[in-house]
Design an enzyme around this catalytic site. Structure first.
Site, short mmCIF file in Angstrom:
data_model
loop_
_atom_site.label_atom_id
_atom_site.label_comp_id
_atom_site.label_asym_id
_atom_site.label_seq_id
_atom_site.Cartn_x
_atom_site.Cartn_y
_atom_site.Cartn_z
N ASN A 158 8.95 -3.19 2.42
CA ASN A 158 7.97 -2.49 3.24
C ASN A 158 7.26 -3.48 4.16
O ASN A 158 7.39 -3.44 5.38
CB ASN A 158 6.97 -1.75 2.36
CG ASN A 158 6.02 -0.84 3.14
OD1 ASN A 158 5.17 -0.19 2.57
ND2 ASN A 158 6.16 -0.75 4.46
N THR A 159 6.51 -4.42 3.56
CA THR A 159 5.70 -5.34 4.35
C THR A 159 6.53 -6.15 5.35
O THR A 159 6.08 -6.40 6.48
CB THR A 159 4.94 -6.30 3.42
OG1 THR A 159 4.19 -5.55 2.47
CG2 THR A 159 4.00 -7.20 4.21
N ALA B 158 10.43 -6.35 -3.42
CA ALA B 158 9.21 -7.16 -3.26
C ALA B 158 9.51 -8.61 -2.89
O ALA B 158 10.37 -9.26 -3.49
CB ALA B 158 8.33 -7.14 -4.52
N GLY B 159 8.80 -9.09 -1.89
CA GLY B 159 8.85 -10.49 -1.52
C GLY B 159 9.76 -10.85 -0.37
O GLY B 159 9.73 -11.97 0.13
N LYS C 164 9.99 6.19 -8.16
CA LYS C 164 9.89 4.75 -8.38
C LYS C 164 8.65 4.47 -9.23
O LYS C 164 7.52 4.75 -8.82
CB LYS C 164 9.80 3.98 -7.06
CG LYS C 164 9.64 2.48 -7.28
CD LYS C 164 9.30 1.73 -6.00
CE LYS C 164 8.96 0.29 -6.33
NZ LYS C 164 8.48 -0.46 -5.14
N GLY D 31 4.52 -8.28 -1.03
CA GLY D 31 3.85 -8.61 0.23
C GLY D 31 3.76 -10.09 0.54
O GLY D 31 3.18 -10.47 1.56
#
Length: 260
Positions: A209-210, A187-188, A100, A161
């Site tokens: 992830n977050t 993301a987001g 990635k 995040g």
């Protein structure tokens, strides 16, 4: 559920999960198991996968024989740094070539630097890497990355995040419609409904992830995300009813009513 195919390999899960921000490797593994994810991202600059033989290694908790590793270039702000990082990852992972790429613009927003991203992608692809690439939600840039030879394009839903969910579904829809390689929303994502919406729009998978690692109960959130991705994909395949502004449509037949 239909399979996700990336670089010629099929996966039954359309949820990709990061391995950072957990309290320890034990929690990381528990969350991954609950998510059902088969592809896991690894930040080479922040996670020990053999660089330090004296510290616990992610390879022991999350064995590559069980999961497909996706080394990433989190923390890289130039094409050169990203290229160097992924070449190191290939050495550490015995020639592993699915990666990635992310090249960030600044440490405050973590917004992608698309100029450096395009530059790095071209070099890495020529070097034999199978590049999955994080980018902005710009349809033109997304198409350029596909044309370079990236095996998957990963536009952001919102800032890394941030947990803000999908801020520009219209741009994402254009990308989904124009690209032939898998498009993975990255993301987001903040909660399960964000993941479901992404899948309902027609993306091929979601990476996060977050949203999982930062939840009060990461393992339970991982389970919720798994169900959301599956439900969203099924809803997309089923085909929703069209939206009709100011026009009702009875859900039951109108003919043959009693007394009519």
């Amino acid at each position: 559920m239909d399979e996700l195919v990336i670089a010629g390999k099929a996966y039954s899960s359309r949820l990709l999960v990061g391995t950072g921000k957990y309290k320890d490797f034990s929690e990381t593994r528990a969350a991954l198991d609950a998510s059902g994810a088969q592809i896991v991202t690894v930040a080479i600059r922040r996670t020990n996968i053999g660089q330090d033989p004296n510290q616990p290694s992610l390879l022991d908790a999350v064995p590559p024989s069980r999961f497909t590793y996706l080394p990433n270039t989190a923390g890289c702000y130039t094409a050169d740094d990203a290229i160097r990082t992924l070449r190191l990852a290939r050495e550490l992972l015995d020639g592993h070539d699915l990666v990635k790429l992310e090249v960030l613009g600044d440490p405050q927003s973590l917004y992608p630097n698309v100029v450096e991203t395009l530059k790095a992608a071209e070099v890495l692809i020529q070097d034999g890497f199978k590049v999955m690439v994080y980018t902005s939600d710009d349809p033109i840039v997304a198409k350029q990355l596909e044309d370079l030879g990236c095996v998957a394009v990963m536009p952001l839903a919102s800032l890394i995040g941030s947990g803000m969910g999908i801020l520009n579904p219209w741009n994402l829809q254009i990308i989904f419609d124009r690209l032939s390689v898998p498009v993975i929303v990255d993301a987001g994502v903040g909660t399960a409904s964000d993941a479901a919406i992404a899948m309902e729009l027609g993306c091929d998978a979601v990476l996060m992830n977050t949203a999982i690692a930062g939840a009060k109960n990461p393992v339970l959130m991982a389970s919720a995300m798994r169900k959301a991705v599956e439900a969203g994909r099924e809803a997309y395949l089923a085909g929703r009813v069209p939206k009709k502004i100011y026009q009702a449509s009875p859900s039951s037949p109108t003919s043959g009513l009693i007394g009519s």
